[in-house]
Design an enzyme around this catalytic site. Structure first.
Site, PDB file in Angstrom:
ATOM      1  N   TYR A  50       0.871  -1.041   0.103  1.00 26.52           N
ATOM      2  CA  TYR A  50      -0.131  -0.052   0.134  1.00 26.52           C
ATOM      3  C   TYR A  50       0.951   1.269   0.148  1.00 26.52           C
ATOM      4  O   TYR A  50       1.855   1.306   0.895  1.00 26.52           O
ATOM      5  CB  TYR A  50      -0.892  -0.131   1.150  1.00 26.52           C
ATOM      6  CG  TYR A  50      -2.479  -0.061   0.946  1.00 26.52           C
ATOM      7  CD1 TYR A  50      -2.867   0.817   0.188  1.00 26.52           C
ATOM      8  CD2 TYR A  50      -3.144  -1.284   1.220  1.00 26.52           C
ATOM      9  CE1 TYR A  50      -4.311   0.681  -0.354  1.00 26.52           C
ATOM     10  CE2 TYR A  50      -4.287  -1.405   0.961  1.00 26.52           C
ATOM     11  CZ  TYR A  50      -5.119  -0.447   0.178  1.00 26.52           C
ATOM     12  OH  TYR A  50      -6.435  -0.400  -0.310  1.00 26.52           O
ATOM     13  N   GLU A  52      -0.565   4.786  -0.511  1.00 29.56           N
ATOM     14  CA  GLU A  52      -1.022   5.882  -0.684  1.00 29.56           C
ATOM     15  C   GLU A  52      -0.615   7.244  -0.439  1.00 29.56           C
ATOM     16  O   GLU A  52       0.429   7.208   0.459  1.00 29.56           O
ATOM     17  CB  GLU A  52      -2.288   6.037   0.274  1.00 29.56           C
ATOM     18  CG  GLU A  52      -3.417   5.098   0.061  1.00 29.56           C
ATOM     19  CD  GLU A  52      -4.488   4.656   0.979  1.00 29.56           C
ATOM     20  OE1 GLU A  52      -4.208   5.081   2.337  1.00 29.56           O
ATOM     21  OE2 GLU A  52      -5.702   4.360   0.799  1.00 29.56           O
ATOM     22  N   ASP A 195      -6.365  13.519 -24.815  1.00 32.66           N
ATOM     23  CA  ASP A 195      -6.088  12.210 -24.572  1.00 32.66           C
ATOM     24  C   ASP A 195      -5.528  11.555 -25.513  1.00 32.66           C
ATOM     25  O   ASP A 195      -6.119  11.031 -26.623  1.00 32.66           O
ATOM     26  CB  ASP A 195      -7.557  11.611 -24.363  1.00 32.66           C
ATOM     27  CG  ASP A 195      -7.641  10.185 -23.795  1.00 32.66           C
ATOM     28  OD1 ASP A 195      -6.720   9.509 -24.004  1.00 32.66           O
ATOM     29  OD2 ASP A 195      -8.769   9.588 -23.606  1.00 32.66           O
ATOM     30  N   THR A 221      -3.417   5.995 -21.864  1.00 36.00           N
ATOM     31  CA  THR A 221      -3.369   4.750 -21.283  1.00 36.00           C
ATOM     32  C   THR A 221      -1.835   4.410 -21.404  1.00 36.00           C
ATOM     33  O   THR A 221      -1.080   5.087 -22.487  1.00 36.00           O
ATOM     34  CB  THR A 221      -4.222   3.914 -22.119  1.00 36.00           C
ATOM     35  OG1 THR A 221      -3.807   3.819 -23.447  1.00 36.00           O
ATOM     36  CG2 THR A 221      -5.713   4.008 -22.104  1.00 36.00           C
ATOM     37  N   LYS A 224      -1.504   0.375 -24.945  1.00 45.68           N
ATOM     38  CA  LYS A 224      -1.687   0.513 -26.199  1.00 45.68           C
ATOM     39  C   LYS A 224      -0.376   0.676 -26.940  1.00 45.68           C
ATOM     40  O   LYS A 224       0.504  -0.281 -26.745  1.00 45.68           O
ATOM     41  CB  LYS A 224      -2.852   1.482 -26.447  1.00 45.68           C
ATOM     42  CG  LYS A 224      -4.176   1.251 -25.896  1.00 45.68           C
ATOM     43  CD  LYS A 224      -5.124   2.350 -26.181  1.00 45.68           C
ATOM     44  CE  LYS A 224      -6.461   1.908 -25.052  1.00 45.68           C
ATOM     45  NZ  LYS A 224      -7.241   3.017 -25.506  1.00 45.68           N
ATOM     46  N   ARG A 230      -1.265  -2.404 -18.334  1.00 49.69           N
ATOM     47  CA  ARG A 230      -2.622  -1.649 -18.416  1.00 49.69           C
ATOM     48  C   ARG A 230      -2.604  -0.594 -17.407  1.00 49.69           C
ATOM     49  O   ARG A 230      -2.201  -0.780 -16.044  1.00 49.69           O
ATOM     50  CB  ARG A 230      -3.866  -2.620 -18.015  1.00 49.69           C
ATOM     51  CG  ARG A 230      -3.674  -3.739 -18.881  1.00 49.69           C
ATOM     52  CD  ARG A 230      -5.082  -4.606 -19.093  1.00 49.69           C
ATOM     53  NE  ARG A 230      -5.789  -3.773 -19.700  1.00 49.69           N
ATOM     54  CZ  ARG A 230      -5.993  -4.049 -21.250  1.00 49.69           C
ATOM     55  NH1 ARG A 230      -5.054  -4.687 -21.781  1.00 49.69           N
ATOM     56  NH2 ARG A 230      -6.807  -3.171 -21.722  1.00 49.69           N
TER      57      ARG A 230
HETATM   58  C1  LIG Z   1      -8.284   3.104 -24.616  1.00 55.23           C
HETATM   59  C2  LIG Z   1      -9.066   4.701 -24.413  1.00 55.23           C
HETATM   60  C3  LIG Z   1      -9.416   5.078 -23.245  1.00 55.23           C
HETATM   61  C4  LIG Z   1      -9.705   4.135 -21.967  1.00 55.23           C
HETATM   62  O1  LIG Z   1      -8.818   3.331 -21.589  1.00 55.23           O
HETATM   63  P1  LIG Z   1      -9.147   2.269 -20.451  1.00 55.23           P
HETATM   64  O2  LIG Z   1      -7.952   2.070 -20.134  1.00 55.23           O
HETATM   65  O3  LIG Z   1      -9.796   1.151 -21.047  1.00 55.23           O
HETATM   66  O4  LIG Z   1     -10.101   2.780 -19.324  1.00 55.23           O
HETATM   67  C5  LIG Z   1      -9.611   6.345 -23.066  1.00 55.23           C
HETATM   68  N1  LIG Z   1      -9.330   7.208 -24.037  1.00 55.23           N
HETATM   69  C6  LIG Z   1      -8.949   6.739 -25.200  1.00 55.23           C
HETATM   70  C7  LIG Z   1      -9.270   7.684 -26.124  1.00 55.23           C
HETATM   71  C8  LIG Z   1      -8.662   5.475 -25.372  1.00 55.23           C
HETATM   72  O5  LIG Z   1      -8.515   5.257 -26.916  1.00 55.23           O
END
Ligand SMILES: *Cc1c(COP(=O)(O)O)cnc(C)c1O
Length: 410
Positions: A50, A52, A195, A221, A224, A230
C-alpha cells in the site's frame, strides 16, 4: 509455474490464452504485447504494498522501493514527453479522464469533445457515462474530407463557451492540428486537454509530433502503442499539477497499483531506447501499406487515409458486408479486429458499417510491409467470401503458419 500445481483451472486458462495469442493475428488497434521484463515487474512483490500518497509523502511506512519505481516512472515519462508534471497513478485511461474532469470542472460545466462515431472515445462524454451525468458535453465532428472541422469547432467554442476543449480519439486516423486547438481555446478562455491513449507510443517513438507542449493537460493509457502494463497517466503544465494530484488521491482513488507502476517504469525505459523509435516508425509504415492495399481491393476508408497506426474501413458501403459480419469472418481466419461505427453511421452500434484494424501488435512481433501486404489480401478474401467456410478454413491455416514464424516477445 506455481499455478500449475495449485490451481489447474486457472493454469489451463493461462496456457490457452498464451496459445490463442501466439496463433492469432491481433489487429485490435488498442492492443499490444508487452516484453517479458514488463510482465516480470507486473508479477512482482510490489503488488503487496500500500502506498497511498506520492513519493516522499506517503501515508504508510515502508516506501523505500515504491518511491524508487514511481520516481523512475515519472522521470522517464517527463523525459520522453517533455512534460512539466506527471502522475503515473491512474488505474486506467477512463479513470485518468474522470480525475482530470473532477480536478478542473464543476458539475454542469461545458466540455467540447469529439463525437464517438467520428472517432472519439466513450470517456469523452458519451451519454451512457457517469461523466455525462455530471458535466455538459457538446460534440464536434469531422468534415467530408475526413478531417476535424476546425471552423465548426471554433464556431461551437464561441457559442458554447466550454471550460474545457478535449482532443483525442480511439478510431480517428488523421494527424491533429495541435496549434489550432490551442488557438481556438485561447480565443474562448478554455483549458485544453488531449487524450493520447492510442498514439502515446507513436509520440514516444517520435513517429508523430509531440502534442504535450501544446496542451494544458494530456492523458493517456499505457498499454496501447506505448506497450506498457494496463494503466493510465496524466501529464500537465505546472499550474494544474496540484489540483490533479489531489483529484486523484484522495479525490478519486486509493492506493496506487505499485506493481503496475514498476512495470510502467520498465516500459518507459524501453520507450527511451533507439529500438523503440524503429518500432514506432515501422507501425506508421505498416499502417500505410494496409491503407494502400485495402484501397486497392476496393475498400473505402473513413477519414480518407491514415496518419497513425490504424484504419477505419467502411466495409458495408465497400462490399455490402456489415461490420459484425466482417469481424466474424476475420475471427474465423484468426485475425482479431473490432466492428466500429463510421462517422454518422446509418447502422446501429451492435452491427455498424465499419471495422477498425490496427498494426501495433503485429509490428511488435516483427511483421513488416511484406507481411502486411499478405495480411491485407487475406482480409479482402475473408470479407468477400464471408459465407464460404471452405475459403475461411484455408485462410485460417495460412494465418496460423505466418504467426508461427513471428513469435510473441521472448
Ligand atoms: C482506450 C482509451 C481510453 C480508455 O482506457 P481504459 O484503460 O480502457 O480505461 C480512454 N481514451 C481513449 C482515447 C482511449 O483510446
Amino acid at each position: 509455474m506455481k499455478i500449475k500445481n495449485q490451481d489447474s483451472k486457472v493454469y489451463a486458462a493461462i496456457v490457452g490464452e498464451t496459445k490463442r495469442q501466439q496463433e492469432g493475428m491481433e489487429m485490435i488497434a488498442s492492443e499490444n504485447y508487452v516484453s517479458p521484463a514488463v510482465l516480470e515487474a507486473l508479477g512482482s512483490v510490489f503488488t503487496n504494498k500500500y502506498s497511498e500518497g506520492y513519493p516522499g509523502k506517503r501515508y504508510y511506512g515502508g516506501q523505500t522501493y515504491t518511491d524508487v519505481v514511481e520516481t523512475l516512472a515519472i522521470e522517464r515519462a517527463k523525459k520522453i514527453f517533455g512534460a512539466e508534471h506527471v502522475n503515473v497513478q491512474p488505474l486506467s485511461g477512463c479513470p485518468a479522464n474522470m480525475i482530470v474532469y473532477s480536478a478542473i470542472l464543476k458539475p454542469g460545466d461545458t466540455v467540447l469533445g469529439m463525437d464517438l462515431s467520428h472517432g472519439g472515445h466513450l470517456s469523452h462524454g458519451h451519454p451512457v457515462t457517469l461523466a455525462a451525468k455530471i458535466y455538459r458535453f457538446v460534440r464536434y465532428k469531422t468534415n467530408a474530407l475526413g478531417e476535424i472541422d476546425y471552423d465548426e469547432l471554433e464556431k461551437m467554442a464561441i457559442a458554447e463557451k466550454p471550460k474545457l476543449i478535449l482532443a483525442g480519439f480511439s478510431a480517428y486516423t488523421r494527424q491533429l492540428d495541435y496549434q489550432k486547438f490551442q488557438d481556438i481555446a485561447k480565443k474562448v478562455g478554455a483549458i485544453t486537454m488531449f487524450d493520447i491513449a492510442h498514439i502515446a507510443g507513436l509520440i514516444a517513438g517520435k513517429a508523430i509530433p509531440n502534442p504535450v507542449p501544446y496542451f494544458d493537460i494530456v492523458t493517456t493509457t499505457t498499454h496501447k502503442t506505448l506497450r506498457g502494463p494496463r494503466g493510465g497517466m496524466i501529464m500537465c503544465k505546472q499550474p494544474f499539477a496540484e489540483a490533479i494530484d489531489k483529484a486523484l488521491f484522495p479525490g478519486f482513488q486509493g492506493g496506487p497499483h505499485m506493481n503496475n507502476i514498476a512495470a510502467l517504469a520498465v516500459a518507459l525505459g524501453e520507450a527511451l531506447k533507439p529500438s523503440f523509435k524503429v518500432y514506432a516508425k515501422q507501425i506508421i509504415k505498416n499502417a500505410k501499406v494496409l491503407e494502400q492495399e485495402l484501397k486497392k481491393y476496393g475498400f473505402k476508408l473513413a477519414f480518407g487515409k491514415t496518419d497513425n497506426h490504424m484504419v477505419l474501413v467502411d466495409v458495408f458501403s465497400s462490399k455490402g458486408v456489415t461490420g459484425k459480419e466482417a469481424e466474424k469472418a476475420l475471427d474465423k481466419i484468426g485475425i482479431t479486429v473490432n466492428k466500429n461505427m463510421i462517422p454518422d453511421d446509418p447502422r446501429k452500434p451492435f452491427d455498424p458499417s465499419g471495422i477498425r484494424i490496427g498494426v501495433p501488435a503485429i509490428t511488435t512481433r516483427g511483421m513488416k510491409e511484406k507481411e502486411v501486404k499478405i495480411i491485407s489480401s487475406w482480409i479482402n478474401q475473408a470479407i468477400t467470401n464471408h459465407t464460404n467456410e471452405k475459403v475461411l478454413a484455408k485462410l485460417h491455416n495460412e494465418v496460423i503458419k505466418l504467426c508461427k514464424r513471428f513469435p510473441l516477445p521472448k
